[in-house]
Design a protein around this motif. Structure first.
Motif: not given
Lengths: 111, 114
Positions: B33, B35, B37, B42-43, B45, B48, B91, B103, B105-108, B110
């Motif tokens: 997935y 996302y 943010q 919030g996240l 979507f 997917y 993310l 799920q 999650f990775g660290p994202g 930025r």
């Protein structure tokens, strides 16, 4: 209309009390429900998931699901300052579909 | 045990440039997935992937956004002609459909568009 709704907060709860977080969803056929915790600057992490109506307990956390009313809640007992975070509700319609998140509720536990 | 990794961790770009964001899911996870943010939000979507099925692209905000997943593993999210409103944390998460569907999650990444 948003698919998953949460009160943005902040919700302030004294240490040791019960924190109650609520979430409503629009798709009546949704099957899986999740609560995630996200600390500031960090990625979300799963706290609990629930599939069936009723309560599900895990330590200090209890998830409650009411499909007829289309809401899911999270109770945190004996709240600790470390519980201060944003709590995200997420919903999945079926096992092969996407997971949709609410905007999150900020929870602050005051000592 | 490696978790979900994302690269780069931070990206600063100029408006109008293209960017590519990479996600390495947990080995064996069939679902992936993306996302977005924005600060204090919030996240949202985006897209997917599930196994060999056609991806669900219903969350992509415009045709400037695209994603692919090669060999059922690594995924790349591409944003063309970036705009300032694209600035956010992107993310990636992976999961297996069996079991608890957790799920991870990775660290994202930025992303800042100047």
């Amino acid at each position: 209309q948003k698919e998953v709704e949460q009160n943005s907060g902040p919700l302030s709860v004294p240490e040791g009390a019960i924190a109650s977080l609520n979430c409503t969803y629009s798709d009546r056929g949704s099957q899986s429900f999740f609560w995630y915790r996200q600390y500031s600057g960090k990625s979300p992490e799963l706290i609990m998931f629930i599939y069936s109506n009723g309560d599900k307990e895990d330590g200090r956390f209890t998830a409650q699901l009411n499909k007829a009313s289309q809401y899911v809640s999270l109770l945190i007992r004996d709240s600790q300052p470390s519980d201060s975070a944003t709590y995200l509700c997420a919903v999945r319609y079926s096992s092969a579909s996407k997971i949709i998140f609410g905007s999150g509720t900020r929870l602050s536990i005051r000592p | 045990g490696a978790g979900v990794s994302q690269s780069p961790s931070n990206k600063v770009t100029e408006k109008g440039k293209d960017v590519e964001l990479r996600c390495d899911p947990i080995s064996g996870h069939t679902a992936l997935y993306w996302y977005r943010q924005s600060l204090g939000q919030g996240l949202e979507f985006l897209i997917y992937f599930q196994g060999n099925s056609a991806p669900d692209k219903s969350g992509l905000p415009s045709d400037r956004f695209s994603a692919e997943r090669t060999g059922g593993s690594v995924s790349t999210l591409t944003i063309q002609r970036t705009q300032q409103e694209d600035s956010a944390v992107y993310l990636c998460a992976s999961s297996t459909i069996t079991g608890a569907e957790t799920q991870y999650f990775g660290p994202g990444t930025r992303l800042l568009v100047l």
